[in-house]
Scaffold this active site. Structure first.
Site, PDB file in Angstrom:
ATOM      1  CB  THR A   1      -1.244   5.729   4.400  1.00 43.39           C
ATOM      2  OG1 THR A   1      -2.120   6.216   3.331  1.00 43.39           O
ATOM      3  CG2 THR A   1      -0.460   7.408   4.431  1.00 43.39           C
TER       4      THR A   1
ATOM      5  CB  THR B   1      -4.188   6.020   7.716  1.00 41.68           C
ATOM      6  OG1 THR B   1      -3.826   4.305   6.884  1.00 41.68           O
ATOM      7  CG2 THR B   1      -3.903   5.524   9.378  1.00 41.68           C
ATOM      8  N   GLY B   2      -6.692   5.388   6.302  1.00 44.09           N
ATOM      9  CA  GLY B   2      -7.457   5.358   5.890  1.00 44.09           C
ATOM     10  C   GLY B   2      -8.345   6.382   4.618  1.00 44.09           C
TER      11      GLY B   2
ATOM     12  CB  SER C   1      -0.635  -0.006   1.216  1.00 41.85           C
ATOM     13  OG  SER C   1      -0.406  -0.089   2.454  1.00 41.85           O
TER      14      SER C   1
ATOM     15  CB  THR D   1      -0.093   6.207   0.568  1.00 46.21           C
ATOM     16  OG1 THR D   1      -1.442   5.044  -0.297  1.00 46.21           O
ATOM     17  CG2 THR D   1      -0.633   7.769  -0.770  1.00 46.21           C
TER      18      THR D   1
ATOM     19  NE  ARG E   1      -8.568   8.418  -4.178  1.00 44.22           N
ATOM     20  CZ  ARG E   1      -7.947   8.358  -2.978  1.00 44.22           C
ATOM     21  NH1 ARG E   1      -6.507   8.019  -2.485  1.00 44.22           N
ATOM     22  NH2 ARG E   1      -8.259   8.108  -2.361  1.00 44.22           N
TER      23      ARG E   1
END
Ligand code: SD4
Length: 331
Positions: free
Chosen positions: A192, A243-244, A90, A210, A220
């Site tokens: 991330t 993160t997320g 990731s 990330t 994106r």
């Protein structure tokens, strides 16, 4: 056990004093050190990073922090370990590609004086965090994207490589059979890497890197390279990283919010919790599909974290060692 721990602390303190690093104040010696957050005494250096892979990143950062180095150098060196690891799918090399099979990377870096650098949708470069730092230090700008970021990286001497490993390529080909775009919560329990640090001289810095959402649309960009969303540092107050699901973090200007809440007197954990609450309140109708986690650190070395869903953890390295802590969650 407790006396071993005290012995370790004592020898760490003696060792670091020799290096000119501010030791724990006396009260810490006899106290049980709180693993949750917000120790009551000033402690530095300290470094925090997101997810389990933060442990190995912290080790690298600590090599610099424990020698009285600058937090900025520490955070860059720390996340580079994860960027270069093909097993970490990731971040950086080996990261999952976008839906066109292209690995595009986002990263940013910030120091205690509001110096910032960022790259987004950068391809073919192993260490986007170092390119972000060059943007900060060598250009009049703060952010470069796509082909422009790549051109700059090549001009700066970064080697051009193929970031798509056979494992990530296979996973992408499997994904193509359905081509369903559905972000997953807590992918493989890591995501991330965001890192924030306070060095022995009290300087704060942070960075974030990330490969973004797996199988995202080409072009994106998430929160990670957006200063104020995926990262924010104010040398007089504190630092935060996220993160997320980046879209949700951008929507609330997450890390800037966390730092501003600390400015208003919240502890790092309270500030993270309030930012998560803002995500929760507005997105309740689809909250089970959303994960957002914040970690934060203030200039006193107090730290904390919070997330939407259980499962987010973060690594903390200070004079008492390196450990993984589960963040509290809203759900
Ligand atoms: C992003 N927060 O790009 C980053 C990392 C990520 O699932 O993909 N999270 O939104």
């Amino acid at each position: 056990m407790a006396s071993n721990r005290r012995g370790f602390l004592k020898s760490s303190i003696l060792g670091t004093a020799a290096l000119g690093i501010t030791p724990f104040v006396k009260e810490t010696m006899g106290a049980t050190f709180s693993e949750s957050s917000s120790p009551l005494v000033q402690q530095k250096p300290i470094v925090l990073s997101t997810w389990k892979f933060g442990l190995k990143a912290n080790e690298e950062a600590w090599k610099i922090l424990s020698k009285n180095g600058h937090a900025l150098d520490a955070v860059e060196a720390g996340v580079m370990v994860v960027e270069a690891d093909p097993e970490e799918r990731s971040v950086g090399y080996g990261g999952r590609p976008d839906r066109d099979g292209r690995v595009t990377l986002d990263a940013c870096i910030m120091d205690e004086n509001l110096n910032i650098g960022s790259v987004a949708c950068l391809e073919h470069i192993m260490h986007p965090i170092s390119v972000a730092r060059r943007v900060m230090e060598k250009t009049p700008h703060v952010m470069l994207v796509g082909d422009g970021a790549l051109q700059f990286a090549l001009e700066q001497g970064f080697p051009k490589i193929n970031l798509l490993t056979p494992e990530s390529e296979a996973e992408w080909k499997e994904w193509l059979t359905k081509s369903e775009y559905k972000p997953k919560v807590n992918i493989e329990n890591h995501d991330t890497i965001g890192m924030i640090a306070l060095d022995a001289q009290g300087r704060l810095s942070g960075c974030c890197t990330t490969s973004g959402m797996a199988f995202k649309m080409h072009g994106r960009v998430g929160d990670s390279p957006i200063i104020g969303a995926g990262l924010y540092v104010d040398g007089e107050i504190g630092a935060a990283t996220a993160t997320g699901h980046g879209e949700e973090v951008i929507r609330i200007a997450g890390c800037h919010l966390v730092v501003e809440l600390m400015r208003q007197g919240r502890t790092p954990e309270e500030a993270c919790k309030e930012a998560v609450e803002r995500v929760y309140k507005k997105q309740q109708h689809r909250i089970k599909d959303i994960q957002v986690g914040f970690i934060a650190l203030n200039t006193a070395g107090q730290f904390g974290a919070y997330c939407v869903q259980p499962g987010f953890n973060y690594a903390v390295h200070d004079l008492s060692g390196n450990r993984l802590i589960d963040a509290g969650s809203r759900i």
